[in-house]
Design an enzyme around this catalytic site. Structure first.
Site: not given
Length: 763
Positions: A307-310, A312
């Site tokens: 998972l990408d953080k920003t 998501t």
């Protein structure tokens, strides 16, 4: 698909007509004519299946349809014209039934394309004209009539609108949007006519992108074809071998023909594609678009999730976390002054401050002499006060003296992540705002559901520095965190994870596109995300919520299981029938009829995937209106939580009378506002919530938090009562008051976060 369905229906109709006409001819004693009519009815189906078989063989695959060719050709060679035409009719009916089932399964996706608007109502002065959709440009004022589909993305000009967003979100309850909020193309006006201003052209709008993705999904080749080819590698030789053994053992070639008849056309080539497309349609109904059928299989079998953080795991937008106000200013006053200047700015931080003020019921005030220094801040006059809003250096420029607290505030913001905005009023530093990109409310719950559904490893990628990344990773209990990642680094991580097991990647930005394309299944967050990520991904979540990913995996897994059940049962029955035919218990005609019954049964079973629904742990749901009311109640109470921390920060060790008066005023507000709110929740709201949840006491944790909050408040009142109102507080009492205030602020924010997550799970 419709053309293929029509062709198969025509072949089926010709076969039925020839079968019926030949039957009449045979009954009236015209046997030769009956043979010719049955032959004529067989040839269209034989020609159709020969063409498909040749195409399959050109790909160097042993298609399962070869059995149909051998069966029909064998029947004609053995002068079994009636058997041949029955095989043709049954084969064509199976294909026509499959085509109908797939069309039915694709109905949800086709509906998305068919409802795309063709025109728009453009406002020019006082008149309204109907224009082609391609003629709409950014900035045009549009009228959306009652029942119309919103033609392009834009901003709402009317005070409020009621929208049916079910086509994009799958939620049937209309939602209310306010002035200046964004509206996406493709939603339906469920209320009175309203005005909007276009922000994009039709080609660049949300719905146009969705239509392109749907067209791509419908054109994709299902993995069922590959699965059928794999099974054909052993099923075709087995069928031919069993037919040969039956012929050799009995000396009767008709018995071999009967074996081949019941092996044709095989439930495998019918059940799997119907189940897969049905599951895709169920996902589309929930706002989850599978661009190709292979994505569904990979998503169901993925064991690693990256998972990408920003954007998501977080919302991707700045939100107000807390307000630090100095003596003489309340958090509400500080936020109002900041919003009064920022309403004249287009900066995303400024708009976040304005939005936070409005959500808390604070109206920005008119300002004059407003000046903006790019990247630094703004200045202006609000109600006769000179106000500066921006970075610390900008706000402090020209002020006499610098207090110590801003450095501590900046240090705390850096540790937690986000940005700090400082406010000065009439030459004095008045306070600061902490803004951050918060975690999605549903993110922890979504990850727990995914792990429960068989996911083994969760990895987070982010371009942020390690400190912030580790804080987010710890909060979500991910297995590994990779910080300060470039697009090339993200691609490397995805490739490395793929070496271990099937990997899914979720992202929303342009820099995620290479990693999304490389993953076994790439998933793009939100229809409003970057075009590059949506085009690179295999799955697009049209609703900007991470829990839809858990829905998608749950339904994908059930869709594959239904397909597997249909194959296992269908092929098992076919094998039993083949053995019966080999033993002479079934004639070719009887075998053809039996095989048709098997085909119908497995297709009907595969169509169960159309009724797939997300996993739900509750018996009832909250409406959007109820959710919004609960959110508004929390927003109205947040300023009081800000004051808890601010008063604790300002409390001097000497405990002077003025500081103690602030604490006493805050305590009165707690007992008059915040505590009654929690008591009303415990008595009225929680029993209703408990009825919607499973378990003996599902809200026990929240109730326990209430007890702790009430105990801290009682302790705060006891300490205040021990200090005379006309005297300074002793040092030990000040330390206890500071501890209690900070404890109340922290625990209450945690409690609100728990309630938000619970409430949203019920929406």
């Amino acid at each position: 698909m419709r053309l293929l369905y029509s062709q198969n229906s025509l072949v089926f109709a010709l076969g039925c007509l020839a079968l019926a006409a030949g039957g009449v001819a045979w009954l009236v004693g015209r046997a030769p004519l009956a043979q010719w009519l049955w032959l004529a009815g067989t040839l269209p189906a034989l020609l159709s299946v020969v063409v498909d078989t040749v195409r399959t063989l050109r790909r160097r695959d042993l298609g399962i349809d070869v059995l149909a060719v051998i069966a029909m050709a064998g029947a004609l060679a053995l002068d079994q014209a009636l058997t041949a035409v029955i095989i043709a009719v049954m084969f064509a009916s199976g294909r026509a039934l499959e085509g109908f089932a797939r069309l039915r399964a694709q109905r949800e996706m086709t509906a998305l394309i068919n409802r795309a608007p063709r025109t728009a109502q453009r406002m020019d002065g006082g008149s309204v004209e109907t224009v082609p959709l391609d003629a709409v440009a950014a900035g045009d004022r549009l009228l959306v009539r009652a029942g119309d589909v919103v033609p392009v993305d834009g901003l709402i000009d009317s005070a409020s609108v009621v929208l049916d967003e079910s086509a994009l979100t799958g939620e049937s309850v209309p939602v209310t949007r306010r002035q200046h909020e964004t509206v996406c193309s493709g939603v339906v006006n469920a209320g009175p006519p309203f005005e909007m201003r276009a922000s994009t052209t039709a080609a660049d709008s949300t719905y146009a992108g969705i239509v392109r993705l749907v067209a791509s999904a419908q054109a994709s080749r299902a993995p069922a074809a590959r699965m059928a080819d794999r099974y054909a590698a052993w099923f075709v030789p087995l069928s031919l071998a069993l037919a040969g053994i039956a012929w050799a053992a009995s000396g009767d070639p008709v018995r071999a023909l009967a074996v081949l008849v019941v092996a044709t056309p095989c439930p495998l080539i019918l059940a799997v594609p119907v189940a897969i497309v049905s599951a895709m349609s169920s996902c589309a109904r929930r706002g989850i678009l599978m661009k190709n059928a292979g994505a569904l299989e990979h998503l169901a079998r993925a064991k690693t999730l990256i998972l990408d953080k920003t954007g998501t795991l977080t919302t991707g937008q700045s939100e107000l976390v807390s307000v630090r106000s100095e003596a003489g200013n309340t958090p509400e006053q500080l936020l109002t002054l900041a919003a009064s200047l920022d309403q004249y700015s287009g900066h995303v931080i400024g708009q976040a401050i304005v939005g936070a003020a409005r959500r808390r019921g604070l109206a920005p005030l008119p300002a004059s002499d407003v000046q903006e220094q790019g990247g630094a801040g703004m200045s202006g006059v609000v109600q006769g006060q000179r106000v500066l809003v921006g970075a610390l250096d900008y706000v402090l420029d020209g002020l006499s003296g610098t207090p110590a607290w801003p450095e501590n505030f900046l240090r705390g913001v850096a540790e937690e992540g986000g940005s700090a905005v400082f406010v000065a009023v009439d030459g004095a530093l008045a306070g600061a705002l902490h803004l951050a990109d918060p975690l999605r409310v549903e993110a922890p719950r979504a990850l727990r559901r995914l792990r429960r559904d068989g996911l083994e490893r969760v990895v987070m990628l982010t371009g942020d520095h390690h400190q912030i990344a580790e804080a987010v990773g710890t909060a979500l209990d991910v297995d590994d965190v990779f910080a300060e990642q470039t697009p090339a680094n993200k691609l490397t991580v995805v490739t490395a994870e793929q070496q271990r097991q099937i990997t899914a990647m979720v992202g929303d930005g342009i820099n995620d596109a290479p990693a999304l394309a490389a993953a076994d299944v790439g998933i793009a967050m939100g229809a409003r995300g970057a075009t590059a990520s949506a085009e690179s991904a295999d799955v697009v979540l049209l609703v900007d919520r991470l829990d839809r990913l858990a829905d998608a995996r749950h339904m994908a897994g059930h869709g594959l299981r239904i397909a597997g059940q249909s194959v296992a049962v269908g092929m098992g029955l076919s094998l039993v029938a083949m053995v019966a035919a080999a033993l002479g218990w079934l004639t070719p005609v009887q075998g053809a009829v039996l095989q048709e019954l098997i085909d119908v049964a497995v297709i009907l079973n595969a169509l169960r995937a159309l009724a797939l629904k997300p996993e739900r742990g509750t018996r009832a749901r909250l409406s959007q209106e109820q959710w919004q009311q609960l959110e508004q109640e929390h927003e109205a109470l947040l300023p009081m939580l800000d004051r808890l921390a601010s008063v604790a920060d300002r409390l001097p060790d000497s405990g002077n009378q003025a500081a103690m008066d602030d604490v006493r005023a805050l305590y009165r507000e707690l007992t008059e506002t915040l505590l009654p709110h929690e008591q009303a929740d415990a008595r009225q709201l929680y029993p209703k919530m408990a009825d919607m949840l499973d378990g003996d006491d599902p809200l026990a944790t929240l109730s326990r938090t209430h007890q702790e909050l009430f105990a801290l408040c009682r302790r705060l009142g006891g300490v205040l009562a021990s200090v005379p109102e006309a005297a300074d507080a002793p040092t030990e009492s000040v330390a206890e008051l500071r501890r209690l205030l900070f404890g109340l602020a922290t625990l209450w924010r945690l409690h609100f976060a728990q309630e938000r997550e619970l409430f949203q799970s019920l929406v």
